[in-house]
Every structure is written in structure tokens, then in C-alpha cells.
Design a protein around this motif. Structure first.
Motif, PDB file in Angstrom:
ATOM      1  N   ASP A   1     -14.730  38.637  16.324  1.00 63.08           N
ATOM      2  CA  ASP A   1     -14.621  37.813  15.120  1.00 63.08           C
ATOM      3  C   ASP A   1     -13.791  38.591  14.094  1.00 63.08           C
ATOM      4  O   ASP A   1     -14.272  39.538  13.480  1.00 63.08           O
TER       5      ASP A   1
ATOM      6  N   SER B   1     -12.267  37.162  11.424  1.00 61.88           N
ATOM      7  CA  SER B   1     -12.077  36.298  10.254  1.00 61.88           C
ATOM      8  C   SER B   1     -12.153  37.064   8.928  1.00 61.88           C
ATOM      9  O   SER B   1     -11.499  36.675   7.963  1.00 61.88           O
TER      10      SER B   1
ATOM     11  N   ILE C   1     -18.612  38.140  19.015  1.00 65.24           N
ATOM     12  CA  ILE C   1     -19.321  36.888  19.271  1.00 65.24           C
ATOM     13  C   ILE C   1     -19.887  37.013  20.681  1.00 65.24           C
ATOM     14  O   ILE C   1     -19.131  37.235  21.627  1.00 65.24           O
TER      15      ILE C   1
ATOM     16  N   SER D   1     -15.465  30.094  12.001  1.00 65.25           N
ATOM     17  CA  SER D   1     -15.996  28.738  11.895  1.00 65.25           C
ATOM     18  C   SER D   1     -16.662  28.330  13.208  1.00 65.25           C
ATOM     19  O   SER D   1     -16.383  28.904  14.270  1.00 65.25           O
ATOM     20  N   ALA D   2     -17.517  27.327  13.122  1.00 70.35           N
ATOM     21  CA  ALA D   2     -18.204  26.842  14.319  1.00 70.35           C
ATOM     22  C   ALA D   2     -17.194  26.336  15.347  1.00 70.35           C
ATOM     23  O   ALA D   2     -17.344  26.549  16.555  1.00 70.35           O
ATOM     24  N   GLU D   3     -16.143  25.677  14.869  1.00 71.67           N
ATOM     25  CA  GLU D   3     -15.102  25.171  15.769  1.00 71.67           C
ATOM     26  C   GLU D   3     -14.370  26.327  16.461  1.00 71.67           C
ATOM     27  O   GLU D   3     -14.107  26.277  17.668  1.00 71.67           O
TER      28      GLU D   3
ATOM     29  N   ASP E   1      -6.918  28.930  15.234  1.00 69.69           N
ATOM     30  CA  ASP E   1      -8.188  29.566  14.880  1.00 69.69           C
ATOM     31  C   ASP E   1      -8.597  30.652  15.872  1.00 69.69           C
ATOM     32  O   ASP E   1      -9.411  31.517  15.552  1.00 69.69           O
TER      33      ASP E   1
ATOM     34  N   ARG F   1     -15.584  29.337  17.021  1.00 71.61           N
ATOM     35  CA  ARG F   1     -16.529  29.955  17.960  1.00 71.61           C
ATOM     36  C   ARG F   1     -16.596  29.154  19.254  1.00 71.61           C
ATOM     37  O   ARG F   1     -16.584  29.708  20.351  1.00 71.61           O
ATOM     38  N   GLU F   2     -16.658  27.825  19.126  1.00 74.03           N
ATOM     39  CA  GLU F   2     -16.721  26.971  20.304  1.00 74.03           C
ATOM     40  C   GLU F   2     -15.453  27.103  21.141  1.00 74.03           C
ATOM     41  O   GLU F   2     -15.502  27.221  22.368  1.00 74.03           O
ATOM     42  N   THR F   3     -14.300  27.105  20.486  1.00 72.55           N
ATOM     43  CA  THR F   3     -13.023  27.257  21.192  1.00 72.55           C
ATOM     44  C   THR F   3     -12.956  28.611  21.890  1.00 72.55           C
ATOM     45  O   THR F   3     -12.531  28.713  23.046  1.00 72.55           O
TER      46      THR F   3
ATOM     47  N   THR G   1     -17.521  34.416   8.264  1.00 76.48           N
ATOM     48  CA  THR G   1     -17.504  34.524   9.722  1.00 76.48           C
ATOM     49  C   THR G   1     -16.659  33.393  10.297  1.00 76.48           C
ATOM     50  O   THR G   1     -16.282  32.464   9.589  1.00 76.48           O
TER      51      THR G   1
ATOM     52  N   ASP H   1      -9.411  33.253  13.273  1.00 81.43           N
ATOM     53  CA  ASP H   1     -10.828  33.593  13.159  1.00 81.43           C
ATOM     54  C   ASP H   1     -11.326  34.524  14.263  1.00 81.43           C
ATOM     55  O   ASP H   1     -12.214  35.330  14.044  1.00 81.43           O
TER      56      ASP H   1
END
Length: 197
Positions: free
Chosen positions: A30, A32, A114, A4-6, A88, A8-10, A2, A39
Motif C-alpha cells: 500500500d 497511497s 495488504i 481505497s477499497a476499489e 490505482d 484493494r479489490e483490484t 490507505t 494506491d
């Protein structure tokens, strides 16, 4: 695999920036599992080129404040479909016509989304975020071509028991004879305060 956390935040930052500039149909896909080069896709639409550009500017500015700069920009001159590549995350801001025609959600329908909820959206009665952009036929004036929700009449469900004495007196005055000669304040017919009709 899935996003990355970075990423998703972006993506969530970009989506909120777009929503803050009144973008419609904001969603995050998503990708990815399907693409090795990024991603997530952030998808947003706007009704005209000027608003497309405003959304693009806001997304870039918001992400720049968080230390994320685009490595590539495409379509800025025409402002019909602007692509911002943040490595990303790729942000697609499309004119509403392009959004409907190309239907990127349908192209990537096998990919998970997401969840994104605009923080400016009013919460629903049960505390959950309200769905945006959904109106029932009861919410819209049927005589209007503009689908703007009708404002409720604050006195619609009031009974005489709910009204104060002053409000009742005002209602009684409105129900009186509109052509009555006596002016407000109770002046006699011979007074200078008469309407002179």
C-alpha cells in the motif's frame, strides 16, 4: 490515508491472477501514503521470460473481465520486468533475477502491506492458510537437487494389527525365497506351470 477499497479489490484480483499462473513472491504494498499517483503495487516474480509473459497476460485478462484496463504497459518486449499501470494499482511482474536485484519490497519497506493469501494454497492443520514456499529439511529429499517435498509412505507407521489378512499374506510371500521353483498358485514341480529354471 490507505488504499481505497476499489484499489484493494483490484490489487487482490491481480495478485490472485498472478498466483494462478504460478508467480512466486506475490505481495501487495500500500503506497497511497507515499505516492499521489497510485494506491498499491502488486509485486510478483517468475523464473523465466515466458512465465513473466503468461502472468502478465493472465493479470490483464482477469482485470479486463472486471472492467479494469491498463492505461500503460512497459517492458513487454523484453519480459524481464513488466509494469502494468491500472491507475490505482501498478502491477510489477519481474524475472526472479530482477526481483532479487531491485528488491522493491525493501525500497517500500516503510509502507504497509495488504494481506494476500493464494486461494489455491492448502490450509494448514489448524485451519489457517498455510505458508507457501516454505519447506523444512524433513520435507525434502537430501540426495536430490530438486527441493520437492517427499510424499509420505502410507505404510510407514502401520503395524501388523493395522494390516488385513490379504496384506499380511502378500508380505509373507515377499519375504519367502525369491528363487523358489514353485510358481504362484501352488502348482506341483512336475506341472507345466513351473518356471523351467
Amino acid at each position: 490515508m490507505t488504499a481505497s477499497a476499489e484499489a484493494r479489490e483490484t490489487a487482490l484480483l491481480a495478485a490472485q491472477a498472478a498466483a494462478d499462473k504460478l508467480a512466486t513472491d506475490v505481495s501487495i504494498v500500500d503506497v497511497s501514503d507515499r505516492l499521489a499517483i497510485t494506491d498499491a503495487f502488486v509485486l510478483a516474480a517468475a523464473p523465466n521470460e515466458r512465465q513473466v509473459q503468461a502472468i502478465v497476460d493472465e493479470v490483464e485478462e482477469r482485470l479486463r473481465r472486471h472492467g479494469v484496463k491498463p492505461v500503460r504497459r512497459e517492458g513487454v518486449a523484453e519480459a524481464r520486468w513488466v509494469l502494468l499501470d491500472f491507475v490505482d494499482v501498478v502491477v510489477h511482474v519481474q524475472h526472479a533475477e530482477e526481483r532479487a536485484y531491485y528488491a522493491l519490497e525493501r525500497l517500500w519497506k516503510d509502507c504497509p502491506t495488504i494481506p494476500f493469501v493464494d486461494r489455491a494454497a492448502p490450509p494448514a492443520a489448524d485451519g489457517a492458510p498455510a505458508a507457501t514456499g516454505t519447506l523444512s529439511t524433513d520435507d525434502v529429499d537430501p540426495g536430490s537437487s530438486d527441493p520437492v517435498p517427499l510424499a509420505p509412505d502410507p505404510t510407514e507407521d502401520l503395524t501388523e494389527d493395522d494390516l488385513t489378512d490379504d496384506e499380511l499374506a502378500d508380505e509373507d510371500a515377499l519375504e519367502g525365497d525369491p528363487l523358489q521353483e514353485e510358481p504362484l498358485g501352488g502348482a506341483a514341480d512336475g506341472d507345466a506351470g513351473t518356471t523351467g529354471r
